[in-house]
Every structure is written in structure tokens, then in C-alpha cells.
Design a protein around this motif. Sequence first.
Motif, PDB file in Angstrom:
ATOM      1  N   GLU A  77       0.831  -1.211   0.000  1.00 18.07           N
ATOM      2  CA  GLU A  77       0.000   0.000   0.000  1.00 18.07           C
ATOM      3  C   GLU A  77       0.858   1.251   0.000  1.00 18.07           C
ATOM      4  O   GLU A  77       0.545   2.235  -0.689  1.00 18.07           O
ATOM      5  CB  GLU A  77      -0.933  -0.006   1.209  1.00 18.07           C
ATOM      6  N   THR A  78       1.957   1.228   0.744  1.00 11.55           N
ATOM      7  CA  THR A  78       2.863   2.387   0.772  1.00 11.55           C
ATOM      8  C   THR A  78       3.453   2.636  -0.609  1.00 11.55           C
ATOM      9  O   THR A  78       3.493   3.786  -1.084  1.00 11.55           O
ATOM     10  CB  THR A  78       3.981   2.151   1.799  1.00 11.55           C
ATOM     11  N   GLN A  79       3.913   1.577  -1.268  1.00  9.77           N
ATOM     12  CA  GLN A  79       4.469   1.733  -2.616  1.00  9.77           C
ATOM     13  C   GLN A  79       3.405   2.224  -3.596  1.00  9.77           C
ATOM     14  O   GLN A  79       3.679   3.051  -4.453  1.00  9.77           O
ATOM     15  CB  GLN A  79       5.059   0.410  -3.109  1.00  9.77           C
ATOM     16  N   MET A  80       2.201   1.691  -3.472  1.00 11.30           N
ATOM     17  CA  MET A  80       1.107   2.099  -4.368  1.00 11.30           C
ATOM     18  C   MET A  80       0.811   3.592  -4.187  1.00 11.30           C
ATOM     19  O   MET A  80       0.664   4.325  -5.170  1.00 11.30           O
ATOM     20  CB  MET A  80      -0.137   1.264  -4.085  1.00 11.30           C
ATOM     21  N   GLU A  81       0.728   4.061  -2.959  1.00 13.50           N
ATOM     22  CA  GLU A  81       0.469   5.487  -2.711  1.00 13.50           C
ATOM     23  C   GLU A  81       1.603   6.343  -3.232  1.00 13.50           C
ATOM     24  O   GLU A  81       1.374   7.396  -3.841  1.00 13.50           O
ATOM     25  CB  GLU A  81       0.269   5.720  -1.217  1.00 13.50           C
ATOM     26  N   LEU A 100      12.900 -10.233   4.433  1.00 18.58           N
ATOM     27  CA  LEU A 100      12.065 -11.420   4.248  1.00 18.58           C
ATOM     28  C   LEU A 100      11.726 -11.690   2.794  1.00 18.58           C
ATOM     29  O   LEU A 100      11.284 -12.783   2.463  1.00 18.58           O
ATOM     30  CB  LEU A 100      10.768 -11.277   5.043  1.00 18.58           C
ATOM     31  N   GLY A 101      11.877 -10.692   1.923  1.00 20.15           N
ATOM     32  CA  GLY A 101      11.491 -10.893   0.531  1.00 20.15           C
ATOM     33  C   GLY A 101      11.810  -9.676  -0.306  1.00 20.15           C
ATOM     34  O   GLY A 101      12.728  -8.921   0.002  1.00 20.15           O
ATOM     35  N   THR A 102      11.005  -9.469  -1.358  1.00 15.39           N
ATOM     36  CA  THR A 102      11.256  -8.385  -2.296  1.00 15.39           C
ATOM     37  C   THR A 102       9.971  -7.596  -2.564  1.00 15.39           C
ATOM     38  O   THR A 102       8.866  -8.116  -2.414  1.00 15.39           O
ATOM     39  CB  THR A 102      11.779  -8.913  -3.642  1.00 15.39           C
ATOM     40  N   VAL A 103      10.166  -6.349  -2.965  1.00 16.95           N
ATOM     41  CA  VAL A 103       9.078  -5.447  -3.357  1.00 16.95           C
ATOM     42  C   VAL A 103       9.403  -4.938  -4.751  1.00 16.95           C
ATOM     43  O   VAL A 103      10.561  -4.645  -5.049  1.00 16.95           O
ATOM     44  CB  VAL A 103       8.978  -4.237  -2.399  1.00 16.95           C
ATOM     45  N   GLY A 104       8.390  -4.834  -5.592  1.00 17.15           N
ATOM     46  CA  GLY A 104       8.606  -4.289  -6.926  1.00 17.15           C
ATOM     47  C   GLY A 104       7.294  -3.862  -7.554  1.00 17.15           C
ATOM     48  O   GLY A 104       6.221  -4.019  -6.970  1.00 17.15           O
ATOM     49  N   TRP A 105       7.377  -3.290  -8.743  1.00 18.09           N
ATOM     50  CA  TRP A 105       6.177  -2.892  -9.475  1.00 18.09           C
ATOM     51  C   TRP A 105       6.458  -2.947 -10.959  1.00 18.09           C
ATOM     52  O   TRP A 105       7.598  -3.000 -11.399  1.00 18.09           O
ATOM     53  CB  TRP A 105       5.695  -1.511  -9.054  1.00 18.09           C
ATOM     54  N   ARG A 106       5.389  -2.944 -11.704  1.00 16.01           N
ATOM     55  CA  ARG A 106       5.486  -2.886 -13.161  1.00 16.01           C
ATOM     56  C   ARG A 106       4.299  -2.068 -13.682  1.00 16.01           C
ATOM     57  O   ARG A 106       3.260  -1.989 -13.045  1.00 16.01           O
ATOM     58  CB  ARG A 106       5.535  -4.276 -13.777  1.00 16.01           C
ATOM     59  N   MET A 107       4.506  -1.489 -14.846  1.00 14.17           N
ATOM     60  CA  MET A 107       3.469  -0.687 -15.476  1.00 14.17           C
ATOM     61  C   MET A 107       3.138  -1.345 -16.807  1.00 14.17           C
ATOM     62  O   MET A 107       4.022  -1.547 -17.641  1.00 14.17           O
ATOM     63  CB  MET A 107       3.967   0.743 -15.702  1.00 14.17           C
ATOM     64  N   LEU A 135      -0.975  -0.097 -12.951  1.00 15.66           N
ATOM     65  CA  LEU A 135       0.147  -0.157 -12.020  1.00 15.66           C
ATOM     66  C   LEU A 135      -0.031  -1.399 -11.154  1.00 15.66           C
ATOM     67  O   LEU A 135      -1.063  -1.561 -10.497  1.00 15.66           O
ATOM     68  CB  LEU A 135       0.191   1.103 -11.156  1.00 15.66           C
ATOM     69  N   VAL A 136       0.954  -2.293 -11.178  1.00 14.48           N
ATOM     70  CA  VAL A 136       0.906  -3.527 -10.400  1.00 14.48           C
ATOM     71  C   VAL A 136       2.059  -3.491  -9.399  1.00 14.48           C
ATOM     72  O   VAL A 136       3.223  -3.468  -9.790  1.00 14.48           O
ATOM     73  CB  VAL A 136       1.024  -4.771 -11.301  1.00 14.48           C
ATOM     74  N   VAL A 137       1.729  -3.457  -8.113  1.00 10.68           N
ATOM     75  CA  VAL A 137       2.719  -3.465  -7.047  1.00 10.68           C
ATOM     76  C   VAL A 137       2.640  -4.825  -6.365  1.00 10.68           C
ATOM     77  O   VAL A 137       1.549  -5.301  -6.043  1.00 10.68           O
ATOM     78  CB  VAL A 137       2.454  -2.335  -6.024  1.00 10.68           C
ATOM     79  N   PHE A 138       3.800  -5.446  -6.137  1.00 11.14           N
ATOM     80  CA  PHE A 138       3.800  -6.777  -5.512  1.00 11.14           C
ATOM     81  C   PHE A 138       4.860  -6.856  -4.424  1.00 11.14           C
ATOM     82  O   PHE A 138       5.882  -6.167  -4.473  1.00 11.14           O
ATOM     83  CB  PHE A 138       4.040  -7.866  -6.560  1.00 11.14           C
ATOM     84  N   VAL A 139       4.582  -7.676  -3.450  1.00 19.77           N
ATOM     85  CA  VAL A 139       5.534  -8.018  -2.390  1.00 19.77           C
ATOM     86  C   VAL A 139       5.571  -9.535  -2.330  1.00 19.77           C
ATOM     87  O   VAL A 139       4.531 -10.186  -2.233  1.00 19.77           O
ATOM     88  CB  VAL A 139       5.111  -7.437  -1.026  1.00 19.77           C
TER      89      VAL A 139
END
Length: 158
Positions: A72-76, A109-116, A133-137
Motif C-alpha cells: 500500500e505504501t508503494q502504491m500510494e 524477508l522478501g522483495t518489493v517491486g512494481w510494473r506498469m 500499475l501492479v505493485v507486488f511483495v
Amino acid sequence: MIGSGAHRPPLAARAVRAGRPCADEGGFSLIEALLATIIAVLAVLGLAYTFSVGRGQVNRYEVARAAMGEAETQMERLTLLADSSPFADSLAVGYVSPDFPFTYRGATLGTVGWRMVGYDDPNLPSNPDLRRLVVFVRWNIVTPDSVQFEQLLPLPTP
């Protein structure tokens, strides 16, 4: 011969001599005690297993909530970037971000990223007419797990 003072053997000894079981036997056997002990041990082990599985589920849920908060933080942040500078390279259709570390309580613990990606709304004439916009953890504690949020953004107009 009541009152004669003769000694009479106990009831169990008289029954054995007569060849019939005694009806006045009390207590329980060794087999019954062992069976009860085995049942009690199995019940305690079952409870211990249940509590440990429950604790693992609570920990997994805790990390999943932290991952949702990160997504949610990355999306905002990216939505605000789209509003302030719509032509940013990281918001261009086809952009895939590098993976950034997802940390929780000081541990990675893992990774965070996004793609357009482009999105074609069938009700609008141009193709593509929106950006998705796709944000994933993603994280892996016991099993691989992930959270993904998507949001449609307008294409920037020059």
C-alpha cells in the motif's frame, strides 16, 4: 462356628480354592493403567501440536499484514508520483522495476517491486488508453507467499 475363634481365609483365597472368580475384586489392572497413560500422552501431544501450528499461522498472518502495508505504501507513493510527474520513466508503460528488499523488524524477508502495463478499456477508442500499475511483495518464510495490488492510471497527455 461363629465365635469359635477359627481363622477363616480371605474371600479371594476362598474363591480361588473353590474354582470361581471373586466378585469383590477392586482396583484396576496394569494394562488399564498403561492404556490410560498412552491416551493421556497422545492428548497432550495433540494439544502441543495444535498450539504450535496456531502460533505459526499467527506469525504468517503478521508478516502478510506487514507486506500489505508495504504494498500500500508503494502504491500510494507511485500514485502521487503519477500525479506530480506523469512522464516519469518509472511510470512508462512496459517499465518493470528492479526488486527492492522487503524488510520487517530488521530482517529481510522478501522483495518489493512494481510494473506498469498498458490496459485497453473496451469503452474507449484508443489502444491502450490506460496504464495498470501492479505493485507486488513476495516473501518466503515457510512457503512462498505474495501480495499484489493493482490500480488503473490515466495515460499522460502531452
